[in-house]
Design a protein around this motif. Structure first.
Motif, PDB file in Angstrom:
ATOM      1  N   ASP A   1      60.714   9.100  53.727  1.00 35.57           N
ATOM      2  CA  ASP A   1      60.704   8.407  55.020  1.00 35.57           C
ATOM      3  C   ASP A   1      61.388   9.253  56.089  1.00 35.57           C
TER       4      ASP A   1
ATOM      5  N   ARG B   1      59.087  12.105  57.091  1.00 33.47           N
ATOM      6  CA  ARG B   1      58.022  11.642  57.989  1.00 33.47           C
ATOM      7  C   ARG B   1      58.551  11.438  59.407  1.00 33.47           C
ATOM      8  N   GLN B   2      59.750  10.867  59.503  1.00 32.46           N
ATOM      9  CA  GLN B   2      60.340  10.647  60.816  1.00 32.46           C
ATOM     10  C   GLN B   2      60.627  11.980  61.508  1.00 32.46           C
TER      11      GLN B   2
ATOM     12  N   SER C   1      59.013  14.735  61.058  1.00 32.48           N
ATOM     13  CA  SER C   1      57.723  15.284  61.466  1.00 32.48           C
ATOM     14  C   SER C   1      57.246  14.629  62.755  1.00 32.48           C
ATOM     15  N   TYR C   2      57.439  13.334  62.862  1.00 30.68           N
ATOM     16  CA  TYR C   2      57.063  12.606  64.064  1.00 30.68           C
ATOM     17  C   TYR C   2      57.838  13.147  65.275  1.00 30.68           C
ATOM     18  N   ILE C   3      59.141  13.339  65.103  1.00 36.13           N
ATOM     19  CA  ILE C   3      59.969  13.866  66.190  1.00 36.13           C
ATOM     20  C   ILE C   3      59.521  15.275  66.559  1.00 36.13           C
TER      21      ILE C   3
ATOM     22  N   ASN D   1      56.577  16.616  66.222  1.00 30.45           N
ATOM     23  CA  ASN D   1      55.306  16.565  66.954  1.00 30.45           C
ATOM     24  C   ASN D   1      55.534  16.167  68.409  1.00 30.45           C
ATOM     25  N   ASN D   2      56.423  15.201  68.619  1.00 28.72           N
ATOM     26  CA  ASN D   2      56.742  14.798  69.986  1.00 28.72           C
ATOM     27  C   ASN D   2      57.352  15.950  70.773  1.00 28.72           C
TER      28      ASN D   2
ATOM     29  N   GLN E   1      54.629  18.330  71.792  1.00 29.36           N
ATOM     30  CA  GLN E   1      53.850  17.795  72.898  1.00 29.36           C
ATOM     31  C   GLN E   1      54.618  17.913  74.216  1.00 29.36           C
TER      32      GLN E   1
ATOM     33  N   TRP F   1      65.414  21.712  65.040  1.00 28.07           N
ATOM     34  CA  TRP F   1      64.734  20.713  64.232  1.00 28.07           C
ATOM     35  C   TRP F   1      64.076  21.352  63.015  1.00 28.07           C
TER      36      TRP F   1
ATOM     37  N   ARG G   1      64.834  20.524  59.077  1.00 25.82           N
ATOM     38  CA  ARG G   1      63.794  20.131  58.128  1.00 25.82           C
ATOM     39  C   ARG G   1      63.793  21.064  56.919  1.00 25.82           C
TER      40      ARG G   1
END
Length: 112
Positions: free
Chosen positions: A53, A56-57, A59-61, A63-64, A67, A90, A94
């Motif tokens: 979890d 995944r979080q 990875s979400y950060i 990606n943001n 962007q 980051w 990771r």
């Protein structure tokens, strides 16, 4: 299929159960676990769901952040060097998590 020399060993019931349990906890076959240990590595147990979890979080950060960086480059209104530094931090974080939870460790224990 692995080509090599076949070896057979006799284990007590307790040893066989211990080998099976340790192989299952690391998600390796018994043979793969044995080969790792022979090379001086101690594999880590499979992490719990919290680890996945968190990954995944992250990875979400990430990606943001990517962007945001693209938008900053396009519109030229955000400090791009600062964002690059944050993305690098980051990525290091990771990588450290993956190394801590997934990669086997090299052991200094010498066979007698």
């Amino acid at each position: 299929m692995r080509k090599g020399i076949k070896k057979q060993f006799w284990l007590s019931k307790e040893e066989a159960d211990d080998l099976k349990s340790k192989a299952e906890s690391t998600c390796l076959t018994e043979a793969a676990l044995f080969r790792m240990l022979l090379k001086g590595y101690h594999p880590k147990e499979k992490p719990d769901m919290y680890f996945y979890d968190a990954l995944r979080q992250l990875s979400y950060i990430g990606n943001n952040l990517n962007q945001l960086l693209k938008k900053a480059n396009t519109l030229n209104f955000i400090d791009t060097p600062m964002l690059l530094k944050e993305i690098e931090a980051w990525q290091k974080f990771r990588s450290d998590i993956e190394r801590r939870f997934l990669q086997p460790e090299k052991s200094d224990v010498k066979w007698q």
